[in-house]
Design a protein around this motif. Structure first.
Motif, PDB file in Angstrom:
ATOM      1  N   PHE A 273       9.856 -16.007   4.026  1.00 54.88           N
ATOM      2  CA  PHE A 273       9.363 -14.956   4.972  1.00 54.88           C
ATOM      3  C   PHE A 273      11.191 -13.751   4.102  1.00 54.88           C
ATOM      4  O   PHE A 273      12.030 -14.191   4.422  1.00 54.88           O
ATOM      5  CB  PHE A 273       9.223 -14.481   5.723  1.00 54.88           C
ATOM      6  N   ARG A 274      10.742 -12.701   3.943  1.00 51.59           N
ATOM      7  CA  ARG A 274      12.032 -12.228   3.595  1.00 51.59           C
ATOM      8  C   ARG A 274      11.648 -10.682   3.479  1.00 51.59           C
ATOM      9  O   ARG A 274      10.003  -9.700   4.142  1.00 51.59           O
ATOM     10  CB  ARG A 274      11.708 -11.736   1.984  1.00 51.59           C
ATOM     11  N   PHE A 275      12.890  -9.511   3.978  1.00 50.96           N
ATOM     12  CA  PHE A 275      12.034  -8.434   4.764  1.00 50.96           C
ATOM     13  C   PHE A 275      13.672  -7.511   4.570  1.00 50.96           C
ATOM     14  O   PHE A 275      14.562  -7.779   4.255  1.00 50.96           O
ATOM     15  CB  PHE A 275      12.221  -8.177   6.674  1.00 50.96           C
ATOM     16  N   GLY A 276      12.952  -5.902   4.746  1.00 54.44           N
ATOM     17  CA  GLY A 276      14.474  -4.701   4.577  1.00 54.44           C
ATOM     18  C   GLY A 276      14.476  -4.518   3.586  1.00 54.44           C
ATOM     19  O   GLY A 276      13.637  -5.262   2.664  1.00 54.44           O
ATOM     20  N   CYS A 277      15.350  -3.655   2.791  1.00 56.21           N
ATOM     21  CA  CYS A 277      15.707  -2.911   2.149  1.00 56.21           C
ATOM     22  C   CYS A 277      16.308  -3.592   0.750  1.00 56.21           C
ATOM     23  O   CYS A 277      16.527  -4.680   0.791  1.00 56.21           O
ATOM     24  CB  CYS A 277      16.798  -1.863   1.835  1.00 56.21           C
ATOM     25  N   ASP A 278      14.858  -3.498  -0.180  1.00 54.27           N
ATOM     26  CA  ASP A 278      14.271  -4.611  -1.545  1.00 54.27           C
ATOM     27  C   ASP A 278      14.361  -5.934  -0.883  1.00 54.27           C
ATOM     28  O   ASP A 278      15.365  -6.980  -1.999  1.00 54.27           O
ATOM     29  CB  ASP A 278      16.172  -4.305  -1.608  1.00 54.27           C
ATOM     30  N   ARG A 279      14.045  -6.677   0.099  1.00 53.89           N
ATOM     31  CA  ARG A 279      13.553  -7.554   0.317  1.00 53.89           C
ATOM     32  C   ARG A 279      14.846  -8.672   0.480  1.00 53.89           C
ATOM     33  O   ARG A 279      14.848  -9.831   0.437  1.00 53.89           O
ATOM     34  CB  ARG A 279      12.278  -7.991  -0.236  1.00 53.89           C
ATOM     35  N   ASP A 280      15.894  -7.794   0.800  1.00 50.80           N
ATOM     36  CA  ASP A 280      17.506  -8.636   1.381  1.00 50.80           C
ATOM     37  C   ASP A 280      17.690  -9.806   2.405  1.00 50.80           C
ATOM     38  O   ASP A 280      18.535 -10.029   2.905  1.00 50.80           O
ATOM     39  CB  ASP A 280      18.570  -8.097   0.187  1.00 50.80           C
ATOM     40  N   GLY A 281      16.911  -9.960   3.194  1.00 51.79           N
ATOM     41  CA  GLY A 281      16.741 -10.568   4.122  1.00 51.79           C
ATOM     42  C   GLY A 281      15.487 -11.494   4.040  1.00 51.79           C
ATOM     43  O   GLY A 281      14.917 -11.448   3.548  1.00 51.79           O
TER      44      GLY A 281
ATOM     45  N   LEU B 195       3.495  -4.573  17.474  1.00 52.14           N
ATOM     46  CA  LEU B 195       4.508  -3.777  17.401  1.00 52.14           C
ATOM     47  C   LEU B 195       4.279  -2.969  15.984  1.00 52.14           C
ATOM     48  O   LEU B 195       4.392  -3.730  14.904  1.00 52.14           O
ATOM     49  CB  LEU B 195       5.823  -3.714  17.808  1.00 52.14           C
ATOM     50  N   CYS B 196       2.840  -1.651  16.466  1.00 50.17           N
ATOM     51  CA  CYS B 196       2.405  -1.427  14.736  1.00 50.17           C
ATOM     52  C   CYS B 196       3.751  -0.076  14.423  1.00 50.17           C
ATOM     53  O   CYS B 196       3.809   0.479  15.274  1.00 50.17           O
ATOM     54  CB  CYS B 196       1.326  -1.225  14.873  1.00 50.17           C
ATOM     55  N   LEU B 197       4.696  -1.269  13.116  1.00 56.91           N
ATOM     56  CA  LEU B 197       5.511   0.031  12.792  1.00 56.91           C
ATOM     57  C   LEU B 197       4.785   0.801  11.437  1.00 56.91           C
ATOM     58  O   LEU B 197       4.129  -0.314  10.375  1.00 56.91           O
ATOM     59  CB  LEU B 197       6.729  -0.797  11.968  1.00 56.91           C
ATOM     60  N   ALA B 198       4.891   2.414  11.576  1.00 59.63           N
ATOM     61  CA  ALA B 198       4.594   3.012  10.384  1.00 59.63           C
ATOM     62  C   ALA B 198       5.342   2.597   9.017  1.00 59.63           C
ATOM     63  O   ALA B 198       6.524   2.544   9.351  1.00 59.63           O
ATOM     64  CB  ALA B 198       4.867   4.319  10.324  1.00 59.63           C
ATOM     65  N   PHE B 199       5.229   2.018   8.403  1.00 59.40           N
ATOM     66  CA  PHE B 199       6.033   1.482   7.105  1.00 59.40           C
ATOM     67  C   PHE B 199       6.080   2.984   6.280  1.00 59.40           C
ATOM     68  O   PHE B 199       4.692   3.405   5.416  1.00 59.40           O
ATOM     69  CB  PHE B 199       4.610   0.724   6.279  1.00 59.40           C
ATOM     70  N   ASN B 200       7.327   3.579   5.987  1.00 62.95           N
ATOM     71  CA  ASN B 200       7.329   5.016   5.313  1.00 62.95           C
ATOM     72  C   ASN B 200       8.368   4.894   4.958  1.00 62.95           C
ATOM     73  O   ASN B 200       9.007   3.555   5.020  1.00 62.95           O
ATOM     74  CB  ASN B 200       7.313   6.289   6.518  1.00 62.95           C
ATOM     75  N   ARG B 201       8.686   6.073   4.304  1.00 62.50           N
ATOM     76  CA  ARG B 201      10.754   5.616   3.694  1.00 62.50           C
ATOM     77  C   ARG B 201      11.575   5.756   4.513  1.00 62.50           C
ATOM     78  O   ARG B 201      12.087   4.826   4.010  1.00 62.50           O
ATOM     79  CB  ARG B 201      11.216   7.735   3.038  1.00 62.50           C
ATOM     80  N   ARG B 202      11.100   6.075   6.019  1.00 63.87           N
ATOM     81  CA  ARG B 202      12.859   5.898   7.261  1.00 63.87           C
ATOM     82  C   ARG B 202      12.870   4.502   6.991  1.00 63.87           C
ATOM     83  O   ARG B 202      13.474   3.696   6.868  1.00 63.87           O
ATOM     84  CB  ARG B 202      12.332   6.216   7.833  1.00 63.87           C
TER      85      ARG B 202
ATOM     86  N   GLU C 240       0.850  -1.126  -0.153  1.00 64.48           N
ATOM     87  CA  GLU C 240       0.253  -0.080  -0.117  1.00 64.48           C
ATOM     88  C   GLU C 240       0.633   1.349   0.572  1.00 64.48           C
ATOM     89  O   GLU C 240       0.263   2.200  -0.828  1.00 64.48           O
ATOM     90  CB  GLU C 240      -1.242  -0.035   1.017  1.00 64.48           C
ATOM     91  N   PHE C 241       1.469   0.980   0.787  1.00 66.45           N
ATOM     92  CA  PHE C 241       2.715   2.689   0.457  1.00 66.45           C
ATOM     93  C   PHE C 241       3.491   2.548  -0.670  1.00 66.45           C
ATOM     94  O   PHE C 241       3.496   2.829  -1.890  1.00 66.45           O
ATOM     95  CB  PHE C 241       4.363   2.159   1.543  1.00 66.45           C
TER      96      PHE C 241
END
Ligand SMILES: Cc1cc2nc3c(=O)[nH]c(=O)nc-3n(C[C@H](O)[C@H](O)[C@H](O)COP(=O)(O)O)c2cc1C
Ligand SMILES: Nc1ncnc2c1ncn2[C@@H]1O[C@H](COP(=O)(O)OP(=O)(O)OP(=O)(O)O)[C@@H](O)[C@H]1O
Length: 308
Positions: A126-134, A90-97, A60-61
């Motif tokens: 499961f993948r995570f992090g910038c560009d799903r690199d984790g 723990l709800c994290l705002a998905f934003n640019r940061r 959605e972001f």
């Protein structure tokens, strides 16, 4: 269940937990299995269990116009997670940061510095992090360094297909409510407050409860057999979700429910509407008379259905 919004609201007492991370849209049977496993591990370690979610959801972001419609709005998702015995969200705002955090930074900031995770439960894909690199292997290495364990939950399948939020959306779009119910472990539901409508329903011989959707895109459109709990009693009805092309409207999708033989006042109440069967697509009728005839046929179909 406790809700913590943002890393900055984490306190020392939140450190030490078993956690999992993801969208958890719809809290389907795959999610339920991972949550059950997380609860078990938390009980073994004697610590709370915590689900990390994102709002908005990452897609959605990145692409607000083309992201798939939600199965559960935040409030519904939280209620579903609470019902699964989750101690904390723990709800994290998905934003640019957040999107720019590398996998290593995400682990450090969220899992180590924030939550002091003792054990992490994730799906095998499961993948995570910038560009799903984790990924899982990355988490295992980080865990060995930082002192937490990681487990990949077994994949939950139905008829040989992995259960997923995408699969539930597909079933709903195809009008296959039986499949949606098997994937979710409960009927698909939409909850909301009853607002005042244009009061045209009475003229159409079908007074309706107009349920607030708050501009939220929904994964359904058309006329459905539904039920809702009124004071603890299931009440059958018919519902329309759509833009109501036969009457002058605001172009927004509306959810309107006509409950069979109901005569009370529902304004201001919060209803949870369960969807059971699709009757037809929404249509544009040339006159209110034609719309009235179609709605009468929908109601007759509903009566016939609930009698059987
Ligand atoms: C069972 C049912 C089926 C409906 N089907 C349609 C439809 O096919 N096309 C349409 O334009 N509106 C449809 N409507 C919506 C009506 O236009 C709407 O209920 C009417 O405008 C009353 O709105 P109000 O409660 O805001 O006064 C349907 C409503 C119900 C309850
Ligand atoms: N069928 C499943 N079996 C086991 N784990 C699952 C299953 N589906 C999702 N998970 C896991 O649950 C967590 C949250 O999943 P998430 O909501 O992000 O994915 P999803 O349900 O597959 O959604 P989508 O269809 O949008 O990809 C992730 O760790 C994911 O790997």
């Amino acid at each position: 269940m406790q809700l913590v919004r943002g890393l900055h609201n984490l306190r020392p007492q939140h450190r030490g937990c078993v956690a999992t991370i993801g969208n958890f849209d719809g809290v389907h049977r795959g999610h339920q299995a991972i949550l059950a496993r997380m609860r078990e591990r938390a009980a073994e370690l004697g610590v709370p269990c915590c689900v990390v979610i994102f709002e908005p959801q990452p897609r959605e972001f990145f692409a607000p116009d083309t992201a798939p419609p939600r199965l559960s709005r935040l409030r519904d998702k939280l209620a579903l997670l609470a019902a699964e015995g989750v101690d904390r969200v723990l709800c994290l705002a998905f934003n640019r940061r957040l999107r720019e955090l590398s996998a290593a930074e995400f682990v450090q900031k969220v899992l180590v510095d924030g939550l002091a995770v003792q054990h992490l439960e994730v799906g095998d894909d499961f993948r995570f992090g910038c560009d799903r690199d984790g990924d899982f292997a990355f988490l295992e290495q980080a865990g060995a360094r930082e002192g937490f364990t990681v487990e990949a939950a077994a994949t939950v399948e139905l008829d040989g297909v992995r259960v997923s939020s995408t699969g539930v959306r597909r079933a709903l779009a195809a009008g296959d409510f039986e499949l949606a119910e098997r994937l979710l472990g409960r009927p698909f539901q939409i909850a909301g407050r009853v607002l005042h409508g244009q009061k045209l329903g009475r003229q159409l011989a079908a007074p309706t409860a107009n349920i607030q959707l708050k501009r939220c895109r929904v994964p359904l459109s058309g006329v459905y057999l539904v039920s809702t709990l009124i004071d603890g009693r299931p009440w059958p009805g018919v519902a329309n979700i759509g833009v109501r092309p036969s009457v002058a409207g605001d172009g927004q999708a509306h959810l309107e429910v006509h409950l069979l033989d109901f005569a009370g006042d529902l304004y201001g109440r919060r209803l949870t509407v369960a969807f059971h069967h699709k009757l037809r697509d929404e249509q544009r009728f040339a006159s209110l008379e034609a719309l009235k005839t179609a709605i009468a046929a929908d109601i007759a179909a509903a009566r016939a259905h609930w009698r059987t």
